[in-house]
Each structure stands twice: as structure tokens, then as C-alpha cells.
Design a protein around this motif. Structure first.
Motif, mmCIF file in Angstrom:
data_model
loop_
_atom_site.group_PDB
_atom_site.id
_atom_site.type_symbol
_atom_site.label_atom_id
_atom_site.label_comp_id
_atom_site.label_asym_id
_atom_site.label_seq_id
_atom_site.Cartn_x
_atom_site.Cartn_y
_atom_site.Cartn_z
ATOM 1 N N GLY A 138 0.784 -1.219 0.000
ATOM 2 C CA GLY A 138 0.000 0.000 0.000
ATOM 3 C C GLY A 138 0.815 1.267 0.000
ATOM 4 N N TRP A 139 0.132 2.370 0.338
ATOM 5 C CA TRP A 139 0.735 3.693 0.261
ATOM 6 C C TRP A 139 1.939 3.861 1.178
ATOM 7 C CZ3 TRP A 139 0.354 6.912 -3.475
ATOM 8 C CH2 TRP A 139 -0.840 7.087 -4.196
ATOM 9 N N PHE A 140 1.945 3.199 2.328
ATOM 10 C CA PHE A 140 3.027 3.414 3.291
ATOM 11 C C PHE A 140 4.037 2.269 3.312
ATOM 12 C CE2 PHE A 140 -0.666 5.562 5.696
ATOM 13 C CZ PHE A 140 -0.550 6.707 4.915
ATOM 14 N N ALA A 141 4.009 1.435 2.260
ATOM 15 C CA ALA A 141 4.895 0.266 2.222
ATOM 16 C C ALA A 141 6.362 0.661 2.098
ATOM 17 C CB ALA A 141 4.500 -0.653 1.068
ATOM 18 N N ARG A 142 6.657 1.768 1.441
ATOM 19 C CA ARG A 142 8.058 2.181 1.317
ATOM 20 C C ARG A 142 8.641 2.550 2.680
ATOM 21 N NH1 ARG A 142 10.896 4.260 -2.231
ATOM 22 N NH2 ARG A 142 10.917 6.364 -1.326
ATOM 23 N N LYS A 143 7.793 3.006 3.577
ATOM 24 C CA LYS A 143 8.259 3.387 4.905
ATOM 25 C C LYS A 143 8.263 2.206 5.873
ATOM 26 C CE LYS A 143 9.396 6.064 8.391
ATOM 27 N NZ LYS A 143 10.786 6.566 8.521
ATOM 28 N N TYR A 144 7.211 1.377 5.818
ATOM 29 C CA TYR A 144 7.038 0.345 6.845
ATOM 30 C C TYR A 144 6.907 -1.076 6.300
ATOM 31 C CZ TYR A 144 6.216 4.285 9.993
ATOM 32 O OH TYR A 144 6.347 5.440 10.729
ATOM 33 N N GLY A 145 6.995 -1.266 4.994
ATOM 34 C CA GLY A 145 6.901 -2.605 4.427
ATOM 35 C C GLY A 145 5.479 -3.015 4.115
ATOM 36 N N LEU A 146 5.315 -4.282 3.789
ATOM 37 C CA LEU A 146 3.994 -4.823 3.514
ATOM 38 C C LEU A 146 3.139 -4.786 4.775
ATOM 39 C CD1 LEU A 146 4.936 -8.019 1.452
ATOM 40 C CD2 LEU A 146 4.190 -5.819 0.546
ATOM 41 N N ALA A 147 1.833 -4.761 4.596
ATOM 42 C CA ALA A 147 0.932 -4.834 5.748
ATOM 43 C C ALA A 147 1.198 -6.102 6.555
ATOM 44 C CB ALA A 147 -0.522 -4.794 5.279
ATOM 45 N N ALA A 148 1.522 -7.179 5.872
ATOM 46 C CA ALA A 148 1.787 -8.454 6.550
ATOM 47 C C ALA A 148 2.986 -8.382 7.480
ATOM 48 C CB ALA A 148 1.997 -9.559 5.511
ATOM 49 N N HIS A 149 3.931 -7.503 7.188
ATOM 50 C CA HIS A 149 5.129 -7.395 8.035
ATOM 51 C C HIS A 149 4.797 -6.876 9.430
ATOM 52 C CE1 HIS A 149 7.748 -6.901 4.149
ATOM 53 N NE2 HIS A 149 7.319 -8.132 4.339
#
Length: 435
Positions: A138-149
Motif C-alpha cells: 500500500g501507500w506506506f509500504a516504502r516506509k514500513y513494508g507490507l501490511a503483513a510485516h
């Protein structure tokens, strides 16, 4: 015992008046011919349905509202989990626990009240659980990774119909697998995930006439080459049949204050007056307004590719000619925390490719569907070695399989887990690991 006797929820079978609409996926272009639909009322109900299916030698597939359907659900018991609406936010621990029927729009509204955010995608109606089981880019994956992470725990029903609370400590293999491989190993009834402080949100969409496409893409390349992980940009071309003239667009989300966001996007202001500019400071609940994805069921046919670079050959391919019969072509900036993820983060591991390409059309007739497939094949052929060969699980489409998302050691590990945990094949995800 009948299926209706095994559940407290409503059961619909082909002879019932409401069966046809209840059995369809969200993407109405995907064919789906299920044996029955069960609308589960709670986790106990889910467990009862699984025990019934196991005893009768039947298979269960889960769709809260049908996103991600692949046409692989023929003959199954289709389990709808939309009634599982638990939302619990622990602001002190920065966690949220949501039931399998909760959408990202609902979850974000609940966490925003505490100044916290999860890691949603662009569509507010997609379920948190389904999205997260597929990885969730999603939108914040570059900062925090996949939602699953960010998952802390799963509440689930296993293939024997037993309810479990699974963490990295209680069942490391299953916990690893559930963070990105879909719903082939268990039915998740709730997920607990970590939340992040949201210092602010700035974003929106810019659009120009199509003759600006080369300049917009060049600026996109320039900005993404230096973008902090808090900033995510999507480049797009749009050609609406019988609609306005073709356009080129930038969609952006910056997890930070508005002044910093404006400065990071200032290069686009040099391209001349846009046809549209919706950039503004936003609440977290307004994240979905950046793209305004459709919220009602509709037809669609698309394909994704992970790009290893945005070199001149790729640029030429993305800009060349008309999109028709496609509706849109979208290029998403990835990298950041996605590239830094280790093998223990889940089946996807590190996603080192810097861009994701997604092309999409409306298959409103068999002829259009065939033309869309041909156009998608053409793009893939032209991109050649600039495509890495794998795709995020949540971007898989009909005709693809789980093996298109994972490398060979990972898919073999998942297949062995499937054989060990569900030898009777009680569960069938949208993209089964054994196919």
C-alpha cells in the motif's frame, strides 16, 4: 447433518432466490460457480463450517466481499465473513485487532482517532484480513513494508476445525506463511497488527493532457530517485472510452507535514498548469480519496509486472502509442522498506524491484476481453528483461498462480506446509500454492 444445521448463519444454495448475487465476486468479470454460500456469524460458526466440510470431503473458500477472486472457486462452499466486525484499538501498545469482515476504511477511521495508522492500500472497501494475507502493498509500504510485516498475531480456524491464536512464538512456520501467501492454510477470523504514529498526511492527484506524458514521466523518475521512504508516487496514463481526452497523472501520498510534502512535489509545478490538482493536507481516513478507487462491484481485467529499472527502453514502452483497449496504465514506486525486508518477514522476502507496473482494462464484451489480453501480452513482451518475473501476491490475476509470486524455495516450503497442515485440501485460496 446438513450444511444449514452446521451453521448459525444464512446458507444459500443454487435453487435459492438470493444465491446468484451472493455467490459472485467483487470483480464481476471473474466467473465463479460455487456449490453454496454461507454467511458466517462469528468464529465459532467458521469452525463449524470447516468441520462439516472436512467430514463431507468438501472444500471451503473465503471471501468477505470477493476482492481478489481468481475464478478458482468452482464447486466450493463460499464462506462470507463480513459479519466478523470486531475492532479493538490498543493505543498504548500501538496495536489493532480486527475481525475478518472489517474493511480498511473502517479500521483507519478507528485508529486515526488515536493519531495512529495501519498500512492500507488505496481501496477503503477491501478487507484488512484478505489484503494482509496476500502481503498488502500500500501507500506506506516504502516506509514500513507490507501490511503483513506488521502482523503480531492471527486468530484462525485450522483444517481440523480447531480455533487457534498463532504468533511467531507459538507456530513460527504457519505465522511466516500467513504473512503473504493467501488463505490456503487456514481461515483467519481476526488479525492483530502494529500501528504507527502518523505525523500528518499530505497527498492528492495531478493530471495533465496526454501530450505532457513524457515530461511527467521524466519528472516522476527524477523525484522517485531521491524520494524519502515517507513519500510514494504513482504515475499513470488514462484513456476513457467515449470520455474526456487522454490524460497523464501523478498520485502521491506523503506521511508527514504539508510543507515538506509540497516541497518534495515541487518539481511537478514546473510542468505547467494541470487539469486537476487535489494535493492537500488530509486525514488518514481520507487516504482513499487520493485515487477514488471504485467502491461498488465492477468488471476488470489487468496484469502486473515488477520492473528492475526505468531505463530508456522501459520509458519508450510506457509512452508509446494508445492504451486502447486498456483503460489505464499505472507505475508505482516501490523500494524503501520493501527492499530491506528479510526472509523471516514472510514469503515475499525482499522486494528489491524499484517499480511495479499495473495495466488494466474493462472487459465489457468477449471481444474487449480478448483485446485486453493481447495488449497486456504486448506490453510484457516489449518490456522483456526489464521485468523481474515475479509479482506481489495481491496483484495476481486469473490465469496466474502462487508460483508467479514466490521464488522456488519459497513455493516449495509453502507446498510442504499445505501438505502437512491441510492434507485433505479443506481450504482453497484464490491462488492455491499446490497449483
Amino acid at each position: 447433518m446438513t450444511l444449514q444445521a452446521a451453521t448459525k448463519g444464512r446458507v444459500l444454495e443454487p435453487a435459492d432466490a438470493d444465491f446468484e448475487p451472493a455467490s459472485k465476486p467483487w470483480n464481476v468479470a471473474v466467473p465463479q460457480s460455487v456449490a453454496a454460500v454461507v454467511e458466517a456469524t462469528d468464529a465459532d460458526d467458521v469452525a463449524s463450517v470447516v468441520r462439516y466440510a472436512r467430514k463431507e470431503g468438501l472444500t471451503v473458500a473465503v471471501q468477505p466481499n470477493g476482492h481478489g477472486a481468481s475464478g478458482n472457486a468452482d464447486g466450493v462452499i463460499l464462506l462470507r465473513t463480513k459479519a466478523l466486525q470486531t475492532i479493538e484499538v490498543n493505543a498504548a501498545e500501538r496495536t489493532a485487532k480486527v475481525g475478518a469482515g472489517v474493511s480498511w476504511g473502517q479500521a483507519q477511521a478507528a485508529t486515526e482517532a488515536h493519531g495512529l495508522t495501519g498500512l492500507p492500500g488505496s481501496a477503503p472497501v477491501v478487507s484488512v484480513v484478505g489484503y494482509t494475507l496476500g502481503g498488502g502493498l500500500g501507500w506506506f509500504a516504502r516506509k514500513y513494508g507490507l501490511a503483513a510485516h506488521s502482523v503480531r498475531a492471527f486468530d484462525l480456524v485450522d483444517a481440523d476445525g480447531n480455533q487457534q491464536h498463532v504468533t511467531a512464538d507459538s507456530d513460527a512456520d504457519l505465522f511466516w506463511a500467513l504473512r503473504g501467501s493467501g488463505g490456503d492454510l487456514a481461515i483467519v477470523t481476526a488479525v492483530e497488527y502494529g500501528l504507527y504514529e502518523a505525523p500528518g498526511l499530505y497527498g492528492g492527484a495531478l493530471a495533465w493532457p496526454a501530450d505532457k506524458a513524457a515530461d511527467v514521466l521524466a519528472t516522476f523518475k527524477e523525484v522517485t530517485a531521491q524520494a524519502p521512504d515517507e513519500l510514494t508516487l504513482w504515475f499513470g496514463r488514462l484513456e476513457i472510452p467515449n470520455g474526456p481526452p487522454p490524460m497523464v497523472a501523478i498520485q502521491a501520498a506523503y506521511l508527514g507535514d504539508a510543507d515538506a510534502g509540497q516541497a518534495l512535489l515541487a518539481a511537478f509545478d514546473k510542468l505547467g498548469d494541470p487539469l486537476q490538482d487535489t494535493r492537500q493536507e488530509r486525514t488518514l481516513a481520507e487516504l482513499a480519496a487520493i485515487t477514488n478507487d471504485p467502491t461498488d462491484p465492477s468488471p476488470g481485467k489487468g496484469r502486473s509486472s515488477m520492473l528492475t529499472s526505468l531505463n530508456d527502453d522501459v520509458t519508450e514502452t510506457l509512452l508509446d502509442g494508445s492504451l486502447a483497449p486498456l483503460l489505464a496504465l499505472q507505475l508505482r514506486h516501490t523500494g524503501g522498506a520493501l527492499a530491506a525486508a528479510g526472509p523471516d518477514a514472510g514469503p515475499h522476502g525482499s522486494i528489491a524491484e524499484p517499480y511495479l507496473l499495473y495495466a488494466f482494462g474493462l472487459p465489457l464484451s468477449p471481444e474487449l476481453a480478448a483485446g485486453i489480453s493481447t495488449k497486456l501480452d504486448e506490453y510484457e513482451a516489449k518490456l522483456g528483461d526489464n521485468v523481474s518475473g515475479r509479482k506481489p501476491f495481491t496483484f495476481l490475476t486469473g490465469g496466474e498462480s502462487a508460483s508467479d509470486a514466490f521464488d522456488q524455495p519459497t513455493i516449495e516450503r509453502l507446498r510442504q506446509l499445505k501438505r502437512d497442515r491441510d492434507p485433505a485440501n479443506v481450504f482453497r485460496s484464490n491462488y492455491p500454492v499446490l497449483d
